[in-house]
Enzyme design. Structure first.
Site, PDB file in Angstrom:
ATOM      1  N   GLU A 144      75.757  19.445 -74.668  1.00 34.09           N
ATOM      2  CA  GLU A 144      74.928  18.749 -73.684  1.00 34.09           C
ATOM      3  C   GLU A 144      74.016  19.706 -72.911  1.00 34.09           C
ATOM      4  OE1 GLU A 144      77.762  14.881 -72.777  1.00 34.09           O
ATOM      5  OE2 GLU A 144      77.756  16.532 -71.341  1.00 34.09           O
ATOM      6  N   GLU A 308      79.874  11.528 -79.007  1.00 34.77           N
ATOM      7  CA  GLU A 308      80.865  11.203 -77.979  1.00 34.77           C
ATOM      8  C   GLU A 308      80.728   9.747 -77.571  1.00 34.77           C
ATOM      9  OE1 GLU A 308      81.049  13.617 -74.490  1.00 34.77           O
ATOM     10  OE2 GLU A 308      80.839  15.510 -75.580  1.00 34.77           O
TER      11      GLU A 308
END
Length: 673
Positions: A144, A308
């Site tokens: 991320e 995710e």
């Protein structure tokens, strides 16, 4: 189809019984793929130069023996304490110029030479040790990516970036940034600082260039990370996980993913929609999920990975509501329907302590396979096992909607219009909705992508439109495309400088008219547009238009511009253009695009009739259409199929009226005729 998720065995190294249970539970959950090592640097290198890979060796062996695959992460997302202590220059400095302490995650300086060397060093060791392992499926580079650093190293790097962009000509920079405003002219590069709440933040060209620099510097850091990976494992694909917000599924704004995507082999992203919230219907949220999936799929025009998601609840919403029974399978099927080749979770097992100990997971603190969440995950796994032939299939589209990160940044920065009502991505959602409700596939593309394959291109609120982008839009329409543009478009160039002398001439030529004034409305203001003998409420914005050769299609009903044109059409060479001058209702978009769909003979994914809240999406290969029929309502819904299809899970033939229960999805296949 990949099924599994983020596995953190390094948190349980003192519990071999837990690690043994994990392997058994992985089989029971019908999982096959695990991302490992994302935050494991301190377990891999507990002291500088001291490496402890044995635990990871064991994980590779046990997962491989179990028939699983590993997406191996590089650990740069969170560094060990010894590194911050010995090399404090790796610590990030915030916009207020305060140096951060060690802690948290994703808080390193992307420019730091030391941090770049340290990450490349650990990455090389991982590649050398595991690059030939049969279980290695993919590299998950960092985690991320996001954030920015304002330290001295980054200030120097930013100035170097500016020198390159402006050919070492500071006058060109001053011109592009319009620095005479408030006497902000620079006469030396050393005077330039990154934007700050305690310094300069009113020069919009500076703000825009800083965001561009942050993207480029992050990509540079990423490219440094993958040097040993590409060298040692050239055939192992590389990804990093993109993000979106959880409320409206707005693309992450910290980086321009359209630039980043060019450097990845596969797009992957982390999806956490707030299902069952109290501000919108399940179907409304599903539409937004469809939009963001179609954006990330379209970045490379190939299937993506859901890296995710949560099988139950998250832990960071204001209200962390659990997915209702059936919603986990339905939401997973939607991801596959819009182009994902995976359903992966954060996290496999709940942490025992710290900030994510209550985040949803496949395995809870009870270590049990008999609870509802685990059983629903296993059901998803069984479903995916039946969909292996869907892997790698595509979603062709005749319709595209243009989204642009730089435009989003500039529009949000603009001190004008309605400060709280710009709502650029939400506006795109409303145009997208008209097609999602009709089961018509849409690509959500960026300004650099090829327009030529589409029959209809929709460009809402393109406030920042460079001459190059305008020329590409013009070529699209001239060559037979249908182009729709809206209010607040074509206002500024790539430096966020307004166009002088009215709307750009190329746009005036294309649309046969010119916007001359934009009225910004208060929430309580009322007005409407008459279009095809119906009245449609407008809100927020109404643009006054001056027509030359355009045909009027809709008219304002009230205010000083009553009876003037609000919607236009204009034949342009081999194509046609439309301009929508006001922010209009969802019903307007349904009717307006309904007309265009008929005129252009654009077909839905499948000939099927259903009520609102049901979505039908199709993926395809050369031989088959793979059909996903999904009920995003809280009640039973009838669906009427015009032709027979085969249920991929049960093998039964579906024809005529088929009933979907609440939150149910049916997946079918039909051979192409």
């Amino acid at each position: 189809m990949l099924h599994g998720g983020d596995y953190n065995p390094d948190q349980w190294l003192d519990r071999p019984d837990i690690l043994a249970d994990d392997i058994k539970l992985m089989k029971l959950a019908h999982t096959n793929t695990f991302s490992v090592g994302i935050f494991s640097w301190s377990a891999l290198e507990p002291e500088e130069g001291v490496y402890t890979f044995e635990w990871l060796d064991d994980i590779f062996e046990s997962i491989h023996r179990n028939g699983g695959r590993i997406i191996l992460a590089t650990p740069s997302g969170a560094r060990p304490a010894w590194l911050s202590q010995k090399y404090p220059e790796v610590l990030r400095v915030n916009a207020e110029r305060v140096k951060q302490l060690h802690g948290g995650r994703h808080n390193h300086c992307f420019t730091s030479y030391v941090y770049r060397e340290k990450t490349k060093e650990i990455n090389r060791m991982l590649a050398e040790r595991y690059g030939s392992q049969h279980a290695l499926l993919m590299w998950h580079v960092s985690n991320e990516y996001g954030g920015e650093c304002h330290c001295d190293q980054c200030q120097h790097a930013f100035r170097d970036w500016l020198k390159k962009k402006y050919n070492h000509d500071i006058k060109s920079l001053n011109d592009a940034w319009w620095t005479p405003f408030w006497s902000h002219t620079f006469n030396d590069w050393s005077q330039i600082e990154s934007p700050s709440p305690i310094g300069e933040n009113a020069v919009h060209g500076l703000n825009l260039d800083w965001r561009r620099f942050v993207t480029d510097q992050t990509i540079s850091f990423f490219q440094n990370e993958i040097v040993p990976l590409k060298e040692i494992t050239p055939n192992i694909p590389i990804t990093t996980n993109f993000m979106a917000d959880t409320h409206d599924l707005i693309p992450f704004q910290g980086l321009d993913y359209s630039k980043f995507a060019k450097h990845l082999d596969v797009i992957s992203w982390d999806a956490y929609p707030a299902w069952h919230n109290d501000w919108e219907s399940t179907a409304d949220l599903a539409m937004k999920v469809g939009f963001i999936n179609d954006l990330y799929r379209s970045l490379k025009q190939q299937p993506f990975l859901l890296m995710e998601s949560t099988p139950s609840a998250v832990n960071w919403h204001d209200f962390n509501k659990a997915k209702r029974p059936g919603m986990h399978l339905l939401s997973s099927v939607q991801m596959i329907a819009h182009g994902s080749d995976s359903i992966l979770y954060f996290q496999w097992r709940k942490s025992r302590g710290s900030s994510e100990k209550f985040h949803g997971a496949v395995v809870g603190h009870d270590n049990c396979s008999e609870n509802r969440v685990f059983k629903e995950v296993a059901k998803v796994g069984q479903t995916l096992e039946a969909l292996s032939e869907v892997t790698g299939t595509i979603r062709p589209a005749d319709v595209a909607i243009l989204y642009d990160w730089e435009n989003h940044w500039a529009l949000q920065d603009a001190q004008g219009f309605g400060m709280k009502t710009k709502r650029y991505p939400q506006t795109l959602h409303e145009h997208y909705r008209a097609f999602w409700e009709r089961d018509i596939p849409v690509d959500v593309i960026t300004k650099e992508q090829d327009f030529s394959s589409y029959r209809l291109l929709i460009v809402p609120m393109l406030y920042l439109a460079s001459e190059e982008t305008i020329a590409r839009l013009k070529a699209f329409a001239a060559n037979g495309g249908t182009l729709v543009m809206t209010y607040i478009s074509g206002i500024v160039n790539e430096s966020d400088l307004t166009y002088l002398g009215g709307w750009p001439k190329d746009l005036q030529e294309m649309f046969g008219m010119e916007p001359v004034e934009t009225d910004t409305l208060y929430p309580g203001d009322k007005n409407a547009v008459r279009y095809q003998n119906r009245s449609y409420e407008l809100k927020d914005y109404a643009t006054v238009l001056k027509l030359s050769t355009a045909d009027p299609e809709g008219f304002y009903e009230d205010d000083f511009y009553a009876d003037t044109t609000a919607v236009t059409s204009h034949p342009y060479k081999q194509g046609k253009t439309y301009y929508i001058g006001a922010r209009l209702s969802s019903q307007f978009h349904r009717d307006f695009y309904g007309t265009l769909i008929k005129e252009l003979a654009i077909q839905p994914a499948l000939d099927v009739k259903h009520q609102p809240g049901v979505s039908v999406q199709v993926r395809q290969d050369e031989e088959n259409d793979y059909i996903f029929i999904m009920n995003f309502t809280e009640k039973r819904q009838p669906v009427v199929l015009a032709s027979a299809v085969k249920d991929m899970l049960t093998g039964e033939t579906l024809a005529g009226e088929v009933t979907l229960e609440k939150y149910e999805a049916r997946i079918a296949v039909k051979a192409k005729e």
